[in-house]
Design an enzyme around this catalytic site. Structure first.
Site, PDB file in Angstrom:
ATOM      1  N   LYS A  34       0.839  -1.199   0.000  1.00 22.50           N
ATOM      2  CA  LYS A  34       0.000   0.000   0.000  1.00 22.50           C
ATOM      3  C   LYS A  34       0.875   1.250   0.000  1.00 22.50           C
ATOM      4  CE  LYS A  34      -2.546   1.618   3.635  1.00 22.50           C
ATOM      5  NZ  LYS A  34      -2.896   3.021   3.802  1.00 22.50           N
ATOM      6  N   ASP A  61      -3.593   4.230  -1.951  1.00 20.67           N
ATOM      7  CA  ASP A  61      -4.613   4.602  -0.960  1.00 20.67           C
ATOM      8  C   ASP A  61      -4.607   6.111  -0.755  1.00 20.67           C
ATOM      9  OD1 ASP A  61      -6.519   4.461   1.035  1.00 20.67           O
ATOM     10  OD2 ASP A  61      -5.077   3.941   2.601  1.00 20.67           O
ATOM     11  N   LYS A  63      -7.575   7.920  -0.942  1.00 24.26           N
ATOM     12  CA  LYS A  63      -8.909   8.273  -0.428  1.00 24.26           C
ATOM     13  C   LYS A  63      -9.435   9.537  -1.118  1.00 24.26           C
ATOM     14  CE  LYS A  63      -8.436   5.866   3.995  1.00 24.26           C
ATOM     15  NZ  LYS A  63      -7.039   5.451   4.145  1.00 24.26           N
ATOM     16  N   ASP A  66     -13.633  14.496  -4.344  1.00 22.99           N
ATOM     17  CA  ASP A  66     -13.678  15.795  -5.028  1.00 22.99           C
ATOM     18  C   ASP A  66     -14.855  15.749  -5.998  1.00 22.99           C
ATOM     19  OD1 ASP A  66     -12.935  18.288  -6.267  1.00 22.99           O
ATOM     20  OD2 ASP A  66     -10.865  17.913  -5.677  1.00 22.99           O
ATOM     21  N   THR A 120     -12.922   5.083  10.342  1.00 16.21           N
ATOM     22  CA  THR A 120     -13.035   4.382  11.628  1.00 16.21           C
ATOM     23  C   THR A 120     -12.574   5.261  12.791  1.00 16.21           C
ATOM     24  OG1 THR A 120     -10.906   3.380  11.160  1.00 16.21           O
ATOM     25  CG2 THR A 120     -12.847   2.041  10.721  1.00 16.21           C
ATOM     26  N   ARG A 212       2.344  -1.224  10.862  1.00 15.02           N
ATOM     27  CA  ARG A 212       3.369  -1.237  11.910  1.00 15.02           C
ATOM     28  C   ARG A 212       3.704  -2.594  12.522  1.00 15.02           C
ATOM     29  NH1 ARG A 212       0.448   3.686  14.609  1.00 15.02           N
ATOM     30  NH2 ARG A 212      -1.218   2.557  13.533  1.00 15.02           N
TER      31      ARG A 212
END
Ligand code: C5P
Length: 235
Positions: A34, A61, A63, A66, A120, A212
């Site tokens: 990603k 990614d 997101k 517009d 989230t 991570r």
């Protein structure tokens, strides 16, 4: 036999050298990476090319959110870069989602579009504060995911706790891409509503996005192997 979800490693680093070093270490055990806002802002399309040159595929990614024409243009450029997945916000509305889906189809690309429903990081209070009226978060997630599906979007990025709800609403063909994964052997950190790789696989995820627990591990290769072993054991 259960289909094992594919692992996507999030290259949440700020420079090309760090990203390339991770791909060099993890490929070919991991083939999907990603590239998100931080790395793309810092390095641009070079980050995508660096992964591809090493044999990897890219989940871009960004997101997107517009007006339809602008998002369609950005989606076309993502497809031209050869990325295999790209994200946009379902809250951009039907016409934005349709314009994006049509841009992919019109360009003859097989890139998958994935919608973000409700971030989230927003709980019921945060959602009400942002939108001005009280809303049930789960109902809003399903509503936005269904809108995205109707508009021709391939799937959604969702919390592991939304997998059952979304599978029921969207059916077996929708792609469910799931971050918020924490193996039992690492601390949850800032991710709150987490699941282990095994739990998310059993719940029916198609892809797991993990950052991570791998990238900040003392030994990222060993951490990846542990996660892949856990996933293979579910099959
Ligand atoms: O490091 P960690 O495993 O928490 O990384 C999760 C990745 O998934 C990050 O790149 C983050 O941007 C992404 N994410 C997301 N949607 C969420 C939570 C995390 O796309 N709801």
């Amino acid at each position: 036999m259960r289909k094992t979800p594919e692992l996507i490693v999030a290259l949440d680093v700020g420079d090309l050298a760090s990203a390339a070093a991770l791909v060099d270490r993890l490929y070919p055990a991991v083939t999907l990476f990603k590239v998100g806002l931080q790395l793309f802002t810092a390095e641009g399309p070079r980050a995508v090319e660096a992964v591809q040159q090493r044999g990897g595929r890219v989940f871009l990614d960004l997101k997107l959110h517009d007006i339809p024409n602008t998002v369609a243009g950005a989606v076309c450029e993502a497809a031209r870069l050869g990325v295999v997945m790209c994200t946009l916000h379902a809250s951009g509305g039907r016409s934005m989602l349709q314009a994006a889906a049509q841009a992919v189809a019109g360009g003859g690309s097989s890139m998958q579009l994935l919608a973000v429903t409700v971030l989230t990081s927003l709980d019921a209070r945060g959602l009400e504060e942002a939108l001005g009226s009280p809303l049930d978060v789960a109902a809003q997630v399903v509503r936005m995911a269904s809108l995205a599906r109707e508009a021709g979007v391939d799937g959604v990025v969702a919390s592991p706790h939304e997998i059952g709800l979304l599978r029921a609403a969207l059916g077996p063909l929708a792609r469910l891409v799931i971050p918020g994964i924490r193996p039992a052997w690492v601390a949850a950190g800032d991710q709150r509503r987490v699941m282990t790789p095994r739990e998310a696989a059993v719940a029916g995820a198609d892809y797991l996005v993990i950052g991570r627990p791998i990238t900040a591990a003392a030994d990222p290769v060993k951490a990846t192997d542990r996660i892949l072993d856990e996933l293979r054991a579910v099959a």
